[in-house]
Design a protein around this motif. Sequence first.
Motif, PDB file in Angstrom:
ATOM      1  N   THR A  44       0.843  -1.201   0.000  1.00  0.00           N
ATOM      2  CA  THR A  44       0.000   0.000   0.000  1.00  0.00           C
ATOM      3  C   THR A  44       0.874   1.245   0.000  1.00  0.00           C
ATOM      4  O   THR A  44       1.926   1.273   0.636  1.00  0.00           O
ATOM      5  CB  THR A  44      -0.967  -0.028   1.211  1.00  0.00           C
ATOM      6  OG1 THR A  44      -2.013   0.919   1.005  1.00  0.00           O
ATOM      7  CG2 THR A  44      -0.282   0.286   2.521  1.00  0.00           C
ATOM      8  N   VAL A  85      -6.934  -1.670  -5.419  1.00  0.00           N
ATOM      9  CA  VAL A  85      -8.014  -0.840  -4.918  1.00  0.00           C
ATOM     10  C   VAL A  85      -7.459   0.565  -4.729  1.00  0.00           C
ATOM     11  O   VAL A  85      -6.265   0.739  -4.470  1.00  0.00           O
ATOM     12  CB  VAL A  85      -8.617  -1.371  -3.590  1.00  0.00           C
ATOM     13  CG1 VAL A  85      -9.360  -2.681  -3.813  1.00  0.00           C
ATOM     14  CG2 VAL A  85      -7.549  -1.543  -2.516  1.00  0.00           C
ATOM     15  N   CYS A  86      -8.312   1.574  -4.885  1.00  0.00           N
ATOM     16  CA  CYS A  86      -7.867   2.969  -4.873  1.00  0.00           C
ATOM     17  C   CYS A  86      -8.740   3.790  -3.934  1.00  0.00           C
ATOM     18  O   CYS A  86      -9.937   3.932  -4.170  1.00  0.00           O
ATOM     19  CB  CYS A  86      -7.940   3.523  -6.296  1.00  0.00           C
ATOM     20  SG  CYS A  86      -7.483   5.262  -6.395  1.00  0.00           S
ATOM     21  N   ALA A  87      -8.145   4.303  -2.862  1.00  0.00           N
ATOM     22  CA  ALA A  87      -8.855   5.191  -1.935  1.00  0.00           C
ATOM     23  C   ALA A  87      -8.461   6.626  -2.275  1.00  0.00           C
ATOM     24  O   ALA A  87      -7.291   6.989  -2.191  1.00  0.00           O
ATOM     25  CB  ALA A  87      -8.493   4.851  -0.498  1.00  0.00           C
ATOM     26  N   GLY A 118     -11.935  -2.153  -6.567  1.00  0.00           N
ATOM     27  CA  GLY A 118     -12.632  -1.519  -5.460  1.00  0.00           C
ATOM     28  C   GLY A 118     -11.986  -0.214  -5.093  1.00  0.00           C
ATOM     29  O   GLY A 118     -10.964   0.171  -5.668  1.00  0.00           O
ATOM     30  N   GLY A 119     -12.592   0.480  -4.128  1.00  0.00           N
ATOM     31  CA  GLY A 119     -12.018   1.749  -3.715  1.00  0.00           C
ATOM     32  C   GLY A 119     -12.890   2.441  -2.702  1.00  0.00           C
ATOM     33  O   GLY A 119     -13.862   1.879  -2.200  1.00  0.00           O
ATOM     34  N   ASP A 120     -12.504   3.675  -2.403  1.00  0.00           N
ATOM     35  CA  ASP A 120     -13.268   4.499  -1.479  1.00  0.00           C
ATOM     36  C   ASP A 120     -13.080   5.936  -1.932  1.00  0.00           C
ATOM     37  O   ASP A 120     -12.005   6.311  -2.389  1.00  0.00           O
ATOM     38  CB  ASP A 120     -12.746   4.291  -0.044  1.00  0.00           C
ATOM     39  CG  ASP A 120     -13.696   4.853   1.005  1.00  0.00           C
ATOM     40  OD1 ASP A 120     -14.864   5.120   0.670  1.00  0.00           O
ATOM     41  OD2 ASP A 120     -13.272   5.024   2.162  1.00  0.00           O
ATOM     42  N   LEU A 121     -14.151   6.724  -1.817  1.00  0.00           N
ATOM     43  CA  LEU A 121     -14.084   8.128  -2.213  1.00  0.00           C
ATOM     44  C   LEU A 121     -14.523   8.949  -1.026  1.00  0.00           C
ATOM     45  O   LEU A 121     -15.641   8.780  -0.523  1.00  0.00           O
ATOM     46  CB  LEU A 121     -15.022   8.355  -3.407  1.00  0.00           C
ATOM     47  CG  LEU A 121     -15.054   9.766  -3.994  1.00  0.00           C
ATOM     48  CD1 LEU A 121     -13.688  10.170  -4.532  1.00  0.00           C
ATOM     49  CD2 LEU A 121     -16.093   9.830  -5.107  1.00  0.00           C
ATOM     50  N   THR A 130      -4.455   6.680  -1.982  1.00  0.00           N
ATOM     51  CA  THR A 130      -3.813   5.488  -1.434  1.00  0.00           C
ATOM     52  C   THR A 130      -4.187   4.302  -2.309  1.00  0.00           C
ATOM     53  O   THR A 130      -5.364   3.963  -2.430  1.00  0.00           O
ATOM     54  CB  THR A 130      -4.237   5.226   0.019  1.00  0.00           C
ATOM     55  OG1 THR A 130      -3.837   6.343   0.813  1.00  0.00           O
ATOM     56  CG2 THR A 130      -3.572   3.956   0.569  1.00  0.00           C
ATOM     57  N   THR A 132      -3.657   0.280  -2.957  1.00  0.00           N
ATOM     58  CA  THR A 132      -3.187  -1.008  -2.459  1.00  0.00           C
ATOM     59  C   THR A 132      -3.200  -1.957  -3.641  1.00  0.00           C
ATOM     60  O   THR A 132      -4.230  -2.156  -4.282  1.00  0.00           O
ATOM     61  CB  THR A 132      -4.060  -1.523  -1.310  1.00  0.00           C
ATOM     62  OG1 THR A 132      -4.154  -0.502  -0.317  1.00  0.00           O
ATOM     63  CG2 THR A 132      -3.462  -2.780  -0.689  1.00  0.00           C
TER      64      THR A 132
ATOM     65  N   THR B  44     -11.159  -1.574   0.969  1.00  0.00           N
ATOM     66  CA  THR B  44     -10.349  -0.448   1.441  1.00  0.00           C
ATOM     67  C   THR B  44     -11.253   0.679   1.928  1.00  0.00           C
ATOM     68  O   THR B  44     -12.309   0.930   1.340  1.00  0.00           O
ATOM     69  CB  THR B  44      -9.379   0.034   0.329  1.00  0.00           C
ATOM     70  OG1 THR B  44      -8.361   0.852   0.891  1.00  0.00           O
ATOM     71  CG2 THR B  44     -10.089   0.822  -0.759  1.00  0.00           C
ATOM     72  N   ASP B  45     -10.884   1.310   3.031  1.00  0.00           N
ATOM     73  CA  ASP B  45     -11.675   2.385   3.633  1.00  0.00           C
ATOM     74  C   ASP B  45     -10.782   3.478   4.176  1.00  0.00           C
ATOM     75  O   ASP B  45      -9.806   3.188   4.862  1.00  0.00           O
ATOM     76  CB  ASP B  45     -12.473   1.833   4.834  1.00  0.00           C
ATOM     77  CG  ASP B  45     -13.800   1.261   4.415  1.00  0.00           C
ATOM     78  OD1 ASP B  45     -14.665   2.034   3.989  1.00  0.00           O
ATOM     79  OD2 ASP B  45     -13.950   0.031   4.501  1.00  0.00           O
ATOM     80  N   THR B  46     -11.167   4.721   3.899  1.00  0.00           N
ATOM     81  CA  THR B  46     -10.435   5.870   4.431  1.00  0.00           C
ATOM     82  C   THR B  46     -11.263   6.548   5.514  1.00  0.00           C
ATOM     83  O   THR B  46     -12.459   6.775   5.328  1.00  0.00           O
ATOM     84  CB  THR B  46     -10.143   6.884   3.311  1.00  0.00           C
ATOM     85  OG1 THR B  46      -9.331   6.259   2.319  1.00  0.00           O
ATOM     86  CG2 THR B  46      -9.412   8.111   3.845  1.00  0.00           C
ATOM     87  N   VAL B  85      -3.342  -3.916   5.817  1.00  0.00           N
ATOM     88  CA  VAL B  85      -2.282  -2.920   5.677  1.00  0.00           C
ATOM     89  C   VAL B  85      -2.883  -1.572   6.050  1.00  0.00           C
ATOM     90  O   VAL B  85      -4.073  -1.338   5.872  1.00  0.00           O
ATOM     91  CB  VAL B  85      -1.677  -2.881   4.252  1.00  0.00           C
ATOM     92  CG1 VAL B  85      -0.907  -4.156   3.965  1.00  0.00           C
ATOM     93  CG2 VAL B  85      -2.738  -2.641   3.181  1.00  0.00           C
ATOM     94  N   GLY B 119       2.259  -1.271   5.501  1.00  0.00           N
ATOM     95  CA  GLY B 119       1.652   0.042   5.615  1.00  0.00           C
ATOM     96  C   GLY B 119       2.488   1.102   4.946  1.00  0.00           C
ATOM     97  O   GLY B 119       3.469   0.806   4.251  1.00  0.00           O
ATOM     98  N   ASP B 120       2.067   2.337   5.159  1.00  0.00           N
ATOM     99  CA  ASP B 120       2.804   3.475   4.631  1.00  0.00           C
ATOM    100  C   ASP B 120       2.578   4.618   5.611  1.00  0.00           C
ATOM    101  O   ASP B 120       1.492   4.748   6.178  1.00  0.00           O
ATOM    102  CB  ASP B 120       2.267   3.832   3.237  1.00  0.00           C
ATOM    103  CG  ASP B 120       3.195   4.775   2.492  1.00  0.00           C
ATOM    104  OD1 ASP B 120       4.370   4.914   2.904  1.00  0.00           O
ATOM    105  OD2 ASP B 120       2.759   5.376   1.501  1.00  0.00           O
ATOM    106  N   THR B 130      -6.063   5.036   5.921  1.00  0.00           N
ATOM    107  CA  THR B 130      -6.683   4.139   4.942  1.00  0.00           C
ATOM    108  C   THR B 130      -6.274   2.718   5.281  1.00  0.00           C
ATOM    109  O   THR B 130      -5.085   2.389   5.262  1.00  0.00           O
ATOM    110  CB  THR B 130      -6.261   4.481   3.501  1.00  0.00           C
ATOM    111  OG1 THR B 130      -6.701   5.804   3.209  1.00  0.00           O
ATOM    112  CG2 THR B 130      -6.902   3.512   2.501  1.00  0.00           C
ATOM    113  N   THR B 132      -6.669  -1.248   4.308  1.00  0.00           N
ATOM    114  CA  THR B 132      -7.121  -2.245   3.342  1.00  0.00           C
ATOM    115  C   THR B 132      -7.071  -3.586   4.048  1.00  0.00           C
ATOM    116  O   THR B 132      -6.033  -3.994   4.566  1.00  0.00           O
ATOM    117  CB  THR B 132      -6.237  -2.249   2.082  1.00  0.00           C
ATOM    118  OG1 THR B 132      -6.181  -0.916   1.565  1.00  0.00           O
ATOM    119  CG2 THR B 132      -6.812  -3.168   1.003  1.00  0.00           C
ATOM    120  N   PHE B 287     -20.294  14.148  -0.306  1.00  0.00           N
ATOM    121  CA  PHE B 287     -20.010  15.447  -0.969  1.00  0.00           C
ATOM    122  C   PHE B 287     -21.290  16.290  -1.054  1.00  0.00           C
ATOM    123  O   PHE B 287     -22.381  15.747  -1.102  1.00  0.00           O
ATOM    124  CB  PHE B 287     -19.463  15.211  -2.385  1.00  0.00           C
ATOM    125  CG  PHE B 287     -18.077  14.648  -2.364  1.00  0.00           C
ATOM    126  CD1 PHE B 287     -16.976  15.475  -2.239  1.00  0.00           C
ATOM    127  CD2 PHE B 287     -17.875  13.273  -2.432  1.00  0.00           C
ATOM    128  CE1 PHE B 287     -15.703  14.938  -2.209  1.00  0.00           C
ATOM    129  CE2 PHE B 287     -16.605  12.747  -2.398  1.00  0.00           C
ATOM    130  CZ  PHE B 287     -15.517  13.582  -2.291  1.00  0.00           C
TER     131      PHE B 287
END
Lengths: 287, 287
Positions: A44, A85-87, A118-121, A130, A132, B44-46, B85, B119-120, B130, B132, B287
Amino acid sequence: MNEFDVIKHFFQCRESIRSDVIVGSGDDCALLKIPEGNVLAVSTDTLISDVHFPADWDGYDTASKALACALSDLAAMAAQPAWFVCALTLPDINLHWLQDFANGLFDFAKPFELDLVGGDLTCGKSLSITITVHGFVPPTLALRRDAAKVGETVYVSGKLGAPSFAKYRHIPYPQINLGLALRGKSYCAIDISDGLAADLSHILKASHVGAHIDLASLPIIKELNNNYEIALTGGDDYQLCFTAPPGLVIDGHDVTSIGTIESELGLRLYAPDGALVELKKKGYQHF
Amino acid sequence: MNEFDVIKHFFQCRESIRSDVIVGSGDDCALLKIPEGNVLAVSTDTLISDVHFPADWDGYDTASKALACALSDLAAMAAQPAWFVCALTLPDINLHWLQDFANGLFDFAKPFELDLVGGDLTCGKSLSITITVHGFVPPTLALRRDAAKVGETVYVSGKLGAPSFAKYRHIPYPQINLGLALRGKSYCAIDISDGLAADLSHILKASHVGAHIDLASLPIIKELNNNYEIALTGGDDYQLCFTAPPGLVIDGHDVTSIGTIESELGLRLYAPDGALVELKKKGYQHF
């Protein structure tokens, strides 16, 4: 457009390019199938606006760099890229930037047969990404930091210093193909993100060995006029540093031998006149 | 302490609790072994300071909530938690907060046999996390959003509304055990993060069906005095909403039937007097 519209419009509109994605974007989790005989490789990475890339970059370059940095970690383990996956944290919804970002993400991913699953916005004060990334590798063929052996040669791929010369307006190319070509020929590698000196030191510490490096042999871009200080500490190269027996040749790849693994701990850098060189700066530090 | 010292001191000091971690934190990627017959589940979750949790929360609660939200997605797929992570963005290095955060992370992970494998750590203007999360599940037993069938009953676990009542000073408990208990009994679930109405609507859209919900049957905490508007749209409950044949009982778990899946598309909410209810607000919007 609300959060769900944005995700659907920009990120869930593309067909999966892989048959091992059982469930992709749009459920609580992605469900993914690892091929038999392989283990999962995961890494990540966060990129923040004005820290890792200029705030005035367009979405396309931003997405490309974020994915490149993440993929570089798979390259350094000899893993085959598969899914990510892209956050994404955005200060506001800018449809033009988002379209560029999505295009950059899918264009960069495609040649690596890498699927967004997958991802989170989220909404936050500054733009950050971020990623992963997931790949797979037969466990005995993975390149690890702790596998350097005394007597092996230290190699570096490509040329060092281009990102330092270009400041940070540079999109690295992840060395996935080299990583895969090294399977069975090398067992120890790292990608150069913080500078060769700092990253090679990670290998030395993890492997409980030292190294003797000949600065005259460093492959430095000619624009730097042999400024090995920048080449060693500039960072952001995303080339691979790896160890293997002497005389290694990898067809189709530019690799340079720069020194030798030794039992005496620590990194020793020798100038062309034989003098031991001390670096003023060790590499990129985030804090 | 620089970045590497922080990572080493706070995050790489614990022993792995799993035998399927071949390489954990400290290399370019983690290498992980998926048990035969299972597929990988990834989400993944932020979480951002002052958006998803109050900025004055201590590190312990912040870490707990971040991990709880991520685990809830595994619960909603009936996946067994395995690895995560963590990408952490900090405005500065506060050693006390970091120690609390690390303690919260490891304490929350332990009962779920969940291992931190990478991690980062980056420096940015605002605090964000974030996570994952990775688990596994036999593919035919996964709970998917697109599997609701006409005639099935809609169920909800636990009670709704506690986080809305407590505002956002609330750490959810991820319904991992319920998810695992649902294997073979339900094939369709979602976790309630944006509010029951919005999340159930995701199931209905993905499954191309509709639902009839009896508001009188909603399990609402008594402090809300039957305010079903808040219970339906408040969000952050992290209970499971799932579909299964009528009359389902899951030993040791509190589940309530709240309605029926129908072929007519859309979500229809009926008040105790039989009137069709329109919600003013659909659920949490970022948003």
